[in-house]
Design a protein around this motif. Structure first.
Motif, PDB file in Angstrom:
ATOM      1  N   GLY A 424       6.603  -3.606  -1.631  1.00  0.00           N
ATOM      2  CA  GLY A 424       5.495  -4.784  -2.054  1.00  0.00           C
ATOM      3  C   GLY A 424       6.089  -6.009  -1.660  1.00  0.00           C
ATOM      4  O   GLY A 424       5.231  -6.932  -1.447  1.00  0.00           O
ATOM      5  N   SER A 425       7.343  -6.139  -1.830  1.00  0.00           N
ATOM      6  CA  SER A 425       8.103  -7.487  -1.218  1.00  0.00           C
ATOM      7  C   SER A 425       7.831  -7.493   0.338  1.00  0.00           C
ATOM      8  O   SER A 425       7.408  -8.619   1.047  1.00  0.00           O
ATOM      9  CB  SER A 425       9.406  -7.463  -1.399  1.00  0.00           C
ATOM     10  OG  SER A 425       9.686  -7.604  -2.775  1.00  0.00           O
ATOM     11  N   VAL A 426       7.684  -6.514   1.164  1.00  0.00           N
ATOM     12  CA  VAL A 426       7.570  -6.479   2.372  1.00  0.00           C
ATOM     13  C   VAL A 426       6.245  -7.099   2.805  1.00  0.00           C
ATOM     14  O   VAL A 426       5.849  -7.740   3.910  1.00  0.00           O
ATOM     15  CB  VAL A 426       7.940  -5.249   3.373  1.00  0.00           C
ATOM     16  CG1 VAL A 426       7.507  -5.145   4.521  1.00  0.00           C
ATOM     17  CG2 VAL A 426       9.550  -5.119   2.960  1.00  0.00           C
ATOM     18  N   LYS A 427       5.165  -6.389   1.952  1.00  0.00           N
ATOM     19  CA  LYS A 427       3.991  -6.712   2.110  1.00  0.00           C
ATOM     20  C   LYS A 427       3.615  -8.162   1.984  1.00  0.00           C
ATOM     21  O   LYS A 427       2.671  -8.810   2.539  1.00  0.00           O
ATOM     22  CB  LYS A 427       3.312  -5.870   1.305  1.00  0.00           C
ATOM     23  CG  LYS A 427       1.436  -5.656   1.677  1.00  0.00           C
ATOM     24  CD  LYS A 427       0.912  -4.504   0.702  1.00  0.00           C
ATOM     25  CE  LYS A 427      -0.402  -4.521   1.267  1.00  0.00           C
ATOM     26  NZ  LYS A 427      -1.193  -3.425   0.678  1.00  0.00           N
ATOM     27  N   GLN A 428       4.336  -8.949   1.390  1.00  0.00           N
ATOM     28  CA  GLN A 428       4.089 -10.239   0.906  1.00  0.00           C
ATOM     29  C   GLN A 428       4.957 -11.050   1.828  1.00  0.00           C
ATOM     30  O   GLN A 428       4.749 -12.401   2.027  1.00  0.00           O
ATOM     31  CB  GLN A 428       4.757 -10.557  -0.481  1.00  0.00           C
ATOM     32  CG  GLN A 428       3.989 -10.012  -1.582  1.00  0.00           C
ATOM     33  CD  GLN A 428       4.797 -10.278  -2.955  1.00  0.00           C
ATOM     34  OE1 GLN A 428       5.351 -11.521  -3.062  1.00  0.00           O
ATOM     35  NE2 GLN A 428       4.689  -9.441  -3.779  1.00  0.00           N
ATOM     36  N   GLY A 429       5.676 -10.476   2.845  1.00  0.00           N
ATOM     37  CA  GLY A 429       6.153 -11.463   3.977  1.00  0.00           C
ATOM     38  C   GLY A 429       7.783 -11.152   4.290  1.00  0.00           C
ATOM     39  O   GLY A 429       8.368 -11.786   5.138  1.00  0.00           O
ATOM     40  N   ILE A 506       4.005  -4.558   9.911  1.00  0.00           N
ATOM     41  CA  ILE A 506       3.585  -3.685   8.689  1.00  0.00           C
ATOM     42  C   ILE A 506       3.627  -2.278   8.962  1.00  0.00           C
ATOM     43  O   ILE A 506       2.671  -2.086   9.737  1.00  0.00           O
ATOM     44  CB  ILE A 506       2.590  -4.267   7.902  1.00  0.00           C
ATOM     45  CG1 ILE A 506       2.714  -5.756   7.461  1.00  0.00           C
ATOM     46  CG2 ILE A 506       2.243  -3.569   6.360  1.00  0.00           C
ATOM     47  CD1 ILE A 506       3.967  -5.952   6.516  1.00  0.00           C
ATOM     48  N   THR A 507       4.249  -1.536   8.413  1.00  0.00           N
ATOM     49  CA  THR A 507       4.444   0.088   8.671  1.00  0.00           C
ATOM     50  C   THR A 507       2.855   0.656   7.630  1.00  0.00           C
ATOM     51  O   THR A 507       2.741  -0.071   6.631  1.00  0.00           O
ATOM     52  CB  THR A 507       5.423   0.763   8.025  1.00  0.00           C
ATOM     53  OG1 THR A 507       5.765   0.518   6.789  1.00  0.00           O
ATOM     54  CG2 THR A 507       6.665   0.349   8.912  1.00  0.00           C
ATOM     55  N   PHE A 508       2.473   1.623   7.989  1.00  0.00           N
ATOM     56  CA  PHE A 508       1.573   2.496   7.345  1.00  0.00           C
ATOM     57  C   PHE A 508       1.910   2.569   5.811  1.00  0.00           C
ATOM     58  O   PHE A 508       1.168   2.331   4.951  1.00  0.00           O
ATOM     59  CB  PHE A 508       1.123   4.026   7.774  1.00  0.00           C
ATOM     60  CG  PHE A 508       0.223   4.669   7.132  1.00  0.00           C
ATOM     61  CD1 PHE A 508      -1.180   4.340   7.584  1.00  0.00           C
ATOM     62  CD2 PHE A 508       0.289   5.483   6.086  1.00  0.00           C
ATOM     63  CE1 PHE A 508      -2.140   5.011   6.981  1.00  0.00           C
ATOM     64  CE2 PHE A 508      -0.667   6.021   5.500  1.00  0.00           C
ATOM     65  CZ  PHE A 508      -2.041   5.844   6.026  1.00  0.00           C
ATOM     66  N   TYR A 509       3.150   2.952   5.606  1.00  0.00           N
ATOM     67  CA  TYR A 509       3.463   3.100   4.247  1.00  0.00           C
ATOM     68  C   TYR A 509       3.515   1.632   3.232  1.00  0.00           C
ATOM     69  O   TYR A 509       3.052   1.734   2.233  1.00  0.00           O
ATOM     70  CB  TYR A 509       4.854   3.421   4.042  1.00  0.00           C
ATOM     71  CG  TYR A 509       5.661   3.724   2.649  1.00  0.00           C
ATOM     72  CD1 TYR A 509       4.993   4.557   1.649  1.00  0.00           C
ATOM     73  CD2 TYR A 509       6.381   2.632   2.228  1.00  0.00           C
ATOM     74  CE1 TYR A 509       5.615   4.733   0.622  1.00  0.00           C
ATOM     75  CE2 TYR A 509       6.982   2.742   0.776  1.00  0.00           C
ATOM     76  CZ  TYR A 509       6.662   3.781   0.096  1.00  0.00           C
ATOM     77  OH  TYR A 509       6.810   4.011  -1.184  1.00  0.00           O
TER      78      TYR A 509
END
Length: 539
Positions: A424-429, A506-509
């Protein structure tokens, strides 16, 4: 005699699964067959004409999972017993330890019992096995997502020590590993049955293909994965302050001086990040007045030597309100309410400061489970000087952004075992992951090693560098393939530096999260509904 044999088979499964579990890294392939003895025992029970078959299934499966869980996370007792000395304290610690030992085991056992119940209503073997997988992974996900969460023993975590064979976790996360292990054990069991009864080896070949094909794909990924060169110089600090003396013998100012001295010992003019561990600043700091806090000012003064430097540190903080603004807020004897946090703070060479509040709190220690349900107990806990909610928390993952534009995922302690939370953090940047922790509570046990190894899976799922700063434990750097490229020794005061590579892909996961678990929940609910219909409506 047969009952005794079944108990021995259950214990054999428990022993094999324990041997395969981290930190016994090179024995991880035993996970592919570790549950076969249990499946043999359950087959013998369900094939007999004995009464109380369901009870026996529950007891045999329960023995396997209780022994395996307890043997693998025995260190939980150490952390509790360290603050409960004497004979009485040891007894109390043992009783409290039974909760983490037994709760996960109970959910795993319940999955096998539900599988048995469904099997009594259908003679379609594939449907029974599909339900077993769905029930088991659903229970794993429940143990990740409810207020008594402790997903330490999720099956997919078992490959943390052999990360080279699960590079495809960037698509599936750890539940892909759980699915793989369950399928492998089911096929291995069926192959054993076929060899035993028909002297045929067809299923053995299919089982071998199921095991070897994902390994081959993963090793190809591992060997061909290349990080983009986006280097950032990072320092991680391990002050090695005994957690049981942290609030007594060593003052907060002394601890801060130790952290600064260690940071300066390896810091360079181009160092962009310093990572300090969980609760590195132990004095409760008012977040709304942080810029006048003496510890904050000392940390910022240290940072002034590094033009492009940013500090991420653990801190115990507090916020005050006029009314009960949050569920976790406690009544202030001086009026109003307040929240206290196990937090991370980002400090820069500017007026900018940011906080992240630990959200995955330890049940019963840092947070009362189901605080809404037990809110009626608030007056009782208030009289005892506590709260039904414990520490405050935030509802969503966070990202720290520096002036340079770099995004970092602040992950506190055992939050690092939640793949979807980190994602979730990675998805935010977030472009790299900073894990700040204090693993000294567990002593020199496999707990600290497991915690380090599990972080390797987060790097694979997100393809992000992981920087670990442990007060006591193991600090170090993990690259985007999951390799530990540098680490500290246990119980050593040190600081490490490395040039890590940022990543913004961004990875698929990261994009889709734990879809295997969510599909399993849907299938599990359908299977459970089928059991209920058969038992209560069509009986």
């Amino acid at each position: 005699m047969k009952l005794k044999q079944n108990y021995l088979l259950a214990l054999l499964s428990a022993f094999t699964m324990w041997l395969a579990w981290p930190p016994h890294n090179w024995l991880a392939p035993l996970l592919f067959v570790g549950l076969v003895p249990l499946l043999i025992a359950l087959k013998q029970i369900t094939s007999s004409s004995d009464k109380k078959t369901g009870k026996k299934v529950f007891l045999i499966a329960g023995l396997t999972f209780l022994v395996w869980n307890t043997a693998s996370i025995y260190w939980v007792f150490n952390s509790i017993n360290a603050v409960n000395t004497g004979v009485v304290g040891t007894i109390i610690s043992l009783l409290v330890s039974l909760i983490p030992y037994g709760l996960g085991a109970l959910l795993m056992t319940f999955a096998f019992w539900l599988y048995y119940r469904l099997s009594t209503y259908t003679n379609k073997k594939w449907a029974g096995y599909a339900s077993l997988i769905a029930f088991y992974i659903s229970m794993e996900y429940l143990h990740q997502d409810w207020d008594l969460a402790f997903p330490w023993m999720t099956l997919g975590n078992g490959f943390a020590g052999m990360h080279q064979i699960v590079q495809w976790y960037e698509f599936t996360g750890v539940y892909g590993g759980s699915l793989w292990i369950l399928l492998s054990n089911i096929l291995a069991f069926e192959a054993y049955q076929q060899i035993k009864s028909q002297k045929q080896y067809k299923l053995t070949g299919i089982w071998a293909l199921l095991v070897l094909l994902p390994i081959g794909i993963s090793i190809y990924q591992y060997k061909n994965y290349e990080e983009k060169s986006v280097p950032v110089n990072v320092v991680t600090v391990q002050p090695n302050i005994d957690p049981y003396e942290k609030y007594g013998n060593t003052s907060a100012n002394e601890q801060l001086n130790i952290l600064i001295k260690l940071s300066d010992s390896v810091g360079q003019p181009n160092t962009e990040y310093f990572i300090w561990p969980e609760t590195a600043i132990p004095n409760y700091a008012d977040e709304d007045r942080i810029r006048s806090n003496a510890d904050f000012l000392q940390a910022q003064q240290f940072l002034s030597k590094y033009k492009n430097g940013t500090l991420i540190t653990g801190i115990e903080s507090v916020r005050f309100y006029n009314d009960k603004k949050t569920l976790s807020a406690k009544e202030n004897p001086n009026g109003g309410y307040y929240d206290n946090y196990n937090a991370a703070m980002q400090v820069e060479n500017s007026a900018s400061v940011a906080f992240y509040h630990k959200s995955k709190l330890v049940p019963g220690v840092e947070k009362m489970p189901f605080p809404k349900v037990f809110s009626f107990l608030a007056p009782v806990f208030a009289q005892l000087g506590g709260s039904v909610s414990g520490w405050g928390w935030q509802e969503e993952p966070g990202v720290f952004y520096a002036r340079s534009g770099i995004g970092v995922a602040p992950i506190i302690c055992y939050e690092s075992i939640w793949g979807d939370w980190v994602a979730g953090s990675v998805k935010q940047g977030a472009q790299f992951i900073a894990v700040i922790t204090n693993d000294g509570w567990w002593g020199n046990t496999s707990g600290k090693d497991q915690h380090l190894l599990y972080a390797k899976l987060r790097s694979i799922e997100t393809r992000r560098y992981v920087v670990r700063s442990a007060n006591t434990g193991i600090s170090g750097f993990i690259n985007q393939r999951g390799d530990v490229v540098q680490q500290s020794k246990w119980w050593t005061r040190t600081a490490l530096k490395a040039d890590i590579n940022l990543n913004d892909e961004i990875t698929f996961y990261v994009d889709y999260g734990d879809i295997i678990a969510k599909i399993s929940i849907v299938l599990g609910l359908i299977a459970a509904a089928f059991i209920l219909v058969k038992k209560w409506i069509l009986k």
